[in-house]
Design a protein around this motif. Structure first.
Motif, PDB file in Angstrom:
ATOM      1  N   ARG A  34       0.814  -1.220   0.000  1.00 31.07           N
ATOM      2  CA  ARG A  34       0.000   0.000   0.000  1.00 31.07           C
ATOM      3  C   ARG A  34       0.844   1.265   0.000  1.00 31.07           C
ATOM      4  N   SER A  35       2.117   1.136   0.388  1.00 28.63           N
ATOM      5  CA  SER A  35       2.995   2.300   0.480  1.00 28.63           C
ATOM      6  C   SER A  35       4.449   1.851   0.466  1.00 28.63           C
ATOM      7  N   PRO A  36       5.240   2.278  -0.538  1.00 26.05           N
ATOM      8  CA  PRO A  36       6.647   1.854  -0.608  1.00 26.05           C
ATOM      9  C   PRO A  36       7.511   2.438   0.492  1.00 26.05           C
ATOM     10  N   GLU A  37       6.977   3.384   1.266  1.00 24.16           N
ATOM     11  CA  GLU A  37       7.733   3.991   2.353  1.00 24.16           C
ATOM     12  C   GLU A  37       7.524   3.262   3.677  1.00 24.16           C
ATOM     13  N   ARG A  38       6.789   2.148   3.616  1.00 20.09           N
ATOM     14  CA  ARG A  38       6.532   1.399   4.835  1.00 20.09           C
ATOM     15  C   ARG A  38       6.890  -0.069   4.664  1.00 20.09           C
ATOM     16  N   ARG A 114      14.820   4.266   3.309  1.00 22.42           N
ATOM     17  CA  ARG A 114      15.365   4.224   1.957  1.00 22.42           C
ATOM     18  C   ARG A 114      16.386   5.340   1.777  1.00 22.42           C
ATOM     19  N   ASP A 115      17.320   5.125   0.832  1.00 24.70           N
ATOM     20  CA  ASP A 115      18.249   6.182   0.449  1.00 24.70           C
ATOM     21  C   ASP A 115      17.525   7.194  -0.431  1.00 24.70           C
ATOM     22  N   ASP A 116      18.186   8.290  -0.735  1.00 26.36           N
ATOM     23  CA  ASP A 116      17.527   9.321  -1.545  1.00 26.36           C
ATOM     24  C   ASP A 116      17.284   8.881  -2.984  1.00 26.36           C
ATOM     25  N   ASP A 117      17.930   7.786  -3.427  1.00 31.26           N
ATOM     26  CA  ASP A 117      17.662   7.272  -4.770  1.00 31.26           C
ATOM     27  C   ASP A 117      16.501   6.279  -4.786  1.00 31.26           C
ATOM     28  N   GLY A 118      15.861   6.078  -3.631  1.00 32.68           N
ATOM     29  CA  GLY A 118      14.695   5.204  -3.547  1.00 32.68           C
ATOM     30  C   GLY A 118      15.003   3.771  -3.181  1.00 32.68           C
TER      31      GLY A 118
END
Length: 238
Positions: A34-38, A114-118
């Motif tokens: 649902r969210s790549p940041e989690r 995550r790093d700044d490149d994702g």
């Protein structure tokens, strides 16, 4: 945080155990669809609370089943940290976002670093193995150590594979601890005595420095990396 830890009703499909980007001693880690940041942490089927209790020494089998559930224990520790230290703690640890129902059982949702490149950030152990103790990670370690000691952050021994290096432009910028939090003492007096908490946190940092030197010395002797903390490039792209 109490509102965040209410279990969600919808079942999240994780895609099977092979979809996990990381595998620990007791849990699997998945990117939250649902969210790549989690991230969602689920218990390994072979390390269920019931299985762990059966394998425990006799005197420990009297403990409640929930005490063998890593997700439940982690949630309790995070609640204590937030009550005692407050929002500053999240400079050093990820935030929790609650329990969710998944096709692999109950999961615990938290920030995915995550790093700044994702790409998913490397463990400190892997970063050091690949790049050494460069000036950027040295600086990140110094900043981390100052805050860790000042806040008196509670933890067991700080393990290199339980720490993550977040990079910007390919350079180490910030360190986080993602597991092993909470004092291991039966009576955690450090939760009540800030000076004691700072002293114990300082000892954890000295042990961490020794662990870094031991890892680099093992690498110099052409030793092996070990079984924990390596994230293949393909998994970092999740």
């Amino acid at each position: 945080m109490s509102n965040d830890l209410i279990q969600q009703r919808d079942v999240v499909t994780l895609g099977g155990v092979d979809a996990a980007f990381a595998r620990g001693g007791n849990r699997l880690c998945f990117v939250d669809p649902r969210s790549p940041e989690r991230c969602i942490k689920t218990l390994r089927a072979d390390r269920s609370p019931a299985a762990k209790r059966r394998a425990a020494p006799l005197f420990k089998r009297l403990k409640p089943l929930a005490s063998f559930d890593d997700n439940r224990q982690e949630a309790r520790v995070f609640r204590r940290i937030e009550r005692r230290i407050g929002q500053e703690a999240f400079e050093l640890i990820p935030r929790l976002h609650g329990f969710v129902s998944t096709d692999l059982g109950e999961g615990l949702c938290c920030d995915l670093l995550r790093d700044d490149d994702g790409r998913i950030a490397l463990s400190l152990k892997q970063y050091l193995w690949q790049r050494g103790r460069d000036r950027w990670v040295e600086s990140a370690l110094a900043r981390f150590g100052e805050r860790w000691r000042t806040l008196g952050m509670p933890s067991r021994r700080l393990l290199l594979h339980n720490m993550v290096v977040q990079c910007r432009d390919g350079r180490a910028e910030r360190l986080y601890v993602i597991d092993g939090l909470g004092w291991p003492d039966m009576l955690p007096l450090a939760d009540l005595v800030p000076a004691l908490a700072r002293r114990k946190a300082g000892q954890r940092l000295r042990d961490l420095d020794n662990a870094i030197e031991q890892l680099l010395a093992r690498q110099a002797r052409h030793g092996d990396f070990g079984i924990h903390g390596w994230l293949p490039d393909a998994r970092r792209e999740c």
